[in-house]
Design an enzyme around this catalytic site. Structure first.
Site, PDB file in Angstrom:
ATOM      1  N   SER A 167      49.560  39.348 -16.132  1.00 43.97           N
ATOM      2  CA  SER A 167      49.029  40.972 -15.503  1.00 43.97           C
ATOM      3  C   SER A 167      47.680  41.408 -16.404  1.00 43.97           C
ATOM      4  O   SER A 167      46.813  42.082 -15.587  1.00 43.97           O
ATOM      5  CB  SER A 167      50.245  41.836 -15.600  1.00 43.97           C
ATOM      6  OG  SER A 167      50.046  43.161 -15.279  1.00 43.97           O
ATOM      7  N   THR A 175      54.953  50.367 -17.589  1.00 46.79           N
ATOM      8  CA  THR A 175      54.828  51.524 -18.281  1.00 46.79           C
ATOM      9  C   THR A 175      54.825  52.518 -17.046  1.00 46.79           C
ATOM     10  O   THR A 175      55.385  53.551 -17.100  1.00 46.79           O
ATOM     11  CB  THR A 175      53.409  51.573 -19.028  1.00 46.79           C
ATOM     12  OG1 THR A 175      52.933  50.526 -19.680  1.00 46.79           O
ATOM     13  CG2 THR A 175      53.388  52.889 -19.853  1.00 46.79           C
ATOM     14  N   ARG A 213      49.133  45.096  -8.396  1.00 47.39           N
ATOM     15  CA  ARG A 213      48.773  43.850  -8.334  1.00 47.39           C
ATOM     16  C   ARG A 213      49.899  43.084  -7.396  1.00 47.39           C
ATOM     17  O   ARG A 213      49.715  43.029  -6.261  1.00 47.39           O
ATOM     18  CB  ARG A 213      48.239  43.109  -9.451  1.00 47.39           C
ATOM     19  CG  ARG A 213      47.462  41.759  -9.098  1.00 47.39           C
ATOM     20  CD  ARG A 213      47.297  41.261 -10.621  1.00 47.39           C
ATOM     21  NE  ARG A 213      48.441  40.939 -11.250  1.00 47.39           N
ATOM     22  CZ  ARG A 213      49.118  39.677 -11.101  1.00 47.39           C
ATOM     23  NH1 ARG A 213      48.740  38.761 -10.479  1.00 47.39           N
ATOM     24  NH2 ARG A 213      50.213  39.382 -11.819  1.00 47.39           N
ATOM     25  N   ALA A 226      56.242  51.889  -2.271  1.00 49.17           N
ATOM     26  CA  ALA A 226      56.073  53.244  -2.378  1.00 49.17           C
ATOM     27  C   ALA A 226      54.954  53.669  -3.411  1.00 49.17           C
ATOM     28  O   ALA A 226      53.970  54.485  -3.230  1.00 49.17           O
ATOM     29  CB  ALA A 226      57.335  53.923  -2.876  1.00 49.17           C
ATOM     30  N   HIS A 270      51.547  53.602 -26.135  1.00 47.94           N
ATOM     31  CA  HIS A 270      51.276  51.921 -26.416  1.00 47.94           C
ATOM     32  C   HIS A 270      51.506  51.826 -27.971  1.00 47.94           C
ATOM     33  O   HIS A 270      51.144  50.700 -28.326  1.00 47.94           O
ATOM     34  CB  HIS A 270      50.279  51.705 -25.912  1.00 47.94           C
ATOM     35  CG  HIS A 270      50.117  51.308 -24.237  1.00 47.94           C
ATOM     36  ND1 HIS A 270      51.166  51.092 -23.514  1.00 47.94           N
ATOM     37  CD2 HIS A 270      49.058  51.500 -23.524  1.00 47.94           C
ATOM     38  CE1 HIS A 270      50.776  51.126 -22.260  1.00 47.94           C
ATOM     39  NE2 HIS A 270      49.441  51.249 -22.092  1.00 47.94           N
ATOM     40  N   LYS A 327      50.911  46.596 -19.923  1.00 49.26           N
ATOM     41  CA  LYS A 327      51.541  45.596 -18.669  1.00 49.26           C
ATOM     42  C   LYS A 327      52.898  45.441 -18.638  1.00 49.26           C
ATOM     43  O   LYS A 327      53.198  44.277 -18.102  1.00 49.26           O
ATOM     44  CB  LYS A 327      50.495  44.393 -18.790  1.00 49.26           C
ATOM     45  CG  LYS A 327      49.073  44.677 -18.693  1.00 49.26           C
ATOM     46  CD  LYS A 327      48.470  45.869 -18.117  1.00 49.26           C
ATOM     47  CE  LYS A 327      48.503  45.617 -16.516  1.00 49.26           C
ATOM     48  NZ  LYS A 327      48.020  46.855 -15.794  1.00 49.26           N
TER      49      LYS A 327
HETATM   50  P1  A3P Z   1      51.314  43.089 -12.171  1.00 49.10           P
HETATM   51  O1  A3P Z   1      49.889  42.961 -12.586  1.00 49.10           O
HETATM   52  O2  A3P Z   1      52.161  41.675 -12.656  1.00 49.10           O
HETATM   53  O3  A3P Z   1      51.510  43.066 -10.827  1.00 49.10           O
HETATM   54  P2  A3P Z   1      51.652  48.787 -16.817  1.00 49.10           P
HETATM   55  O4  A3P Z   1      52.224  50.193 -16.087  1.00 49.10           O
HETATM   56  O5  A3P Z   1      52.541  48.647 -18.087  1.00 49.10           O
HETATM   57  O6  A3P Z   1      50.164  48.715 -17.031  1.00 49.10           O
HETATM   58  O7  A3P Z   1      52.041  47.459 -15.988  1.00 49.10           O
HETATM   59  C1  A3P Z   1      51.495  47.231 -14.693  1.00 49.10           C
HETATM   60  C2  A3P Z   1      52.435  45.990 -14.189  1.00 49.10           C
HETATM   61  O8  A3P Z   1      53.462  46.940 -13.319  1.00 49.10           O
HETATM   62  C3  A3P Z   1      51.692  45.496 -12.897  1.00 49.10           C
HETATM   63  O9  A3P Z   1      52.072  44.292 -12.873  1.00 49.10           O
HETATM   64  C4  A3P Z   1      52.258  46.343 -11.632  1.00 49.10           C
HETATM   65  O10 A3P Z   1      52.188  45.763 -10.351  1.00 49.10           O
HETATM   66  C5  A3P Z   1      53.774  46.484 -12.136  1.00 49.10           C
HETATM   67  N1  A3P Z   1      54.365  47.513 -11.542  1.00 49.10           N
HETATM   68  C6  A3P Z   1      53.861  48.792 -11.288  1.00 49.10           C
HETATM   69  N2  A3P Z   1      54.937  49.436 -10.649  1.00 49.10           N
HETATM   70  C7  A3P Z   1      55.779  48.882 -10.274  1.00 49.10           C
HETATM   71  C8  A3P Z   1      56.879  48.833  -9.605  1.00 49.10           C
HETATM   72  N3  A3P Z   1      57.155  49.881  -8.909  1.00 49.10           N
HETATM   73  N4  A3P Z   1      57.578  47.693  -9.208  1.00 49.10           N
HETATM   74  C9  A3P Z   1      57.424  46.408  -9.641  1.00 49.10           C
HETATM   75  N5  A3P Z   1      56.361  46.445 -10.486  1.00 49.10           N
HETATM   76  C10 A3P Z   1      55.439  47.520 -10.709  1.00 49.10           C
END
Ligand code: A3P
Length: 287
Positions: free
Chosen positions: A129, A47, A248, A222, A99, A44
């Protein structure tokens, strides 16, 4: 949903995607290549955002690959059962994801010229998250209450154990030239400048127009609209799409909408205690 995990060298893993044998292979036998780039994160932290950015950099801003190939096939998790079979289809230079904590990462990395991009995020936002993600992902503990789950997070009782240990472990590499760390908050603040820094680190020259394309196609909007990147095609035994979406909110500071003052103060106290030996300051410490 149940919380089923096993320990590998003291770290909690889900049996759905991992096994002792696969982790042992990932740690001791997996052959890192000198031109590999690894995205390493605690879950979260951003990644998948970094996968999208690096996919677009690799394609010089052209979104065709990102629009046609699933995100987890473009940059497989090298330490998972699925990832280890997906890697054979990845073209070089490979961008792989992990991870894993520092102490069980691929041994062959440490004698290679391969590079790591470590993405960090305000742990309060990571927790929020994760709290939401855990409700939709079948392999994670289903949070019963925010309060109890927060305690599990702070004590490192969730999958991949403690965020604090993950960061402290990897920060041992922060002075190495093949290690680059960046925060989610920096990406949010100035994505273009971050893309330029990432290009410099991996030795990829892109002109201004191509950088603009990388920025455009890796925006939250996007990615949320791209079915290859938004996890809407993940199978129901992995994500329960009726309970929420992977993409999210994509903002910094959402913790302020979730934490009580007391929870925030308690978090800060644990944070200060656990991070006191690191001698690094992160800007979320001021917010
Ligand atoms: P939130 O749950 O706070 O929205 P991971 O890829 O490590 O699992 O992290 C997921 C988090 O990164 C989620 O956060 C997701 O919405 C956010 N995320 C993914 N792509 C993103 C982007 N292009 N810009 C901003 N946040 C992004």
């Amino acid at each position: 949903m149940s919380f089923d995990y096993f320990l590998y060298k003291g770290v909690r893993f889900s049996p759905g995607s991992f096994s002792e044998e696969v982790l042992n292979f990932a740690e001791n036998e997996f052959q890192v290549l000198d031109d590999d780039v690894y995205i390493v994160t605690y879950p979260k932290s951003g990644t998948n955002w970094m996968i999208e950015i690096l996919s677009l950099i690799k394609e010089e801003g052209d979104p065709t690959w990102c629009n046609n190939v699933l995100i987890w096939l473009r940059s497989p998790w090298y330490e998972t059962k699925e990832g280890q079979s997906q890697i054979k289809d990845v073209s070089r230079p490979r961008v792989l994801t992990s991870h894993l904590p520092y102490h069980i990462f691929a041994k062959s990395f440490f004698t290679s010229k391969a590079k790591i991009i470590y993405v960090m995020r305000n742990p309060k936002d990571i927790f929020v998250s994760l709290f939401h993600f855990s409700k939709i992902i079948c392999h994670y503990k289903d949070p019963e209450s925010f309060e109890d789950y927060l305690e599990d997070f702070l004590q490192g009782n969730l999958l991949y154990n403690s965020w604090f240990d993950h960061v402290k472990g990897w920060m041992q590499m922060r002075h190495n030239s093949n290690f680059f760390f960046i925060t989610y908050e920096e990406l949010k603040q100035d994505l273009r400048a971050c893309v330029q820094r990432i290009c410099k680190f991996i030795g990829k020259e892109l002109d201004e127009a191509k950088i603009d394309l990388v920025v455009k196609h890796s925006s939250f909007k996007a990615m949320k609209e791209n079915k290859m990147s938004n996890y809407s095609l993940a199978t129901a035994d992995f994500l329960d799409h009726t309970k929420g979406t992977f993409m999210r909110k994509g903002i910094s500071g959402d913790w302020k909408n979730h934490f009580t003052v007391a929870q925030s103060e308690y978090f800060d106290k644990v944070y200060q205690e656990k991070m006191k030996d690191l001698n690094m300051n992160f800007f979320w410490e001021e917010s």
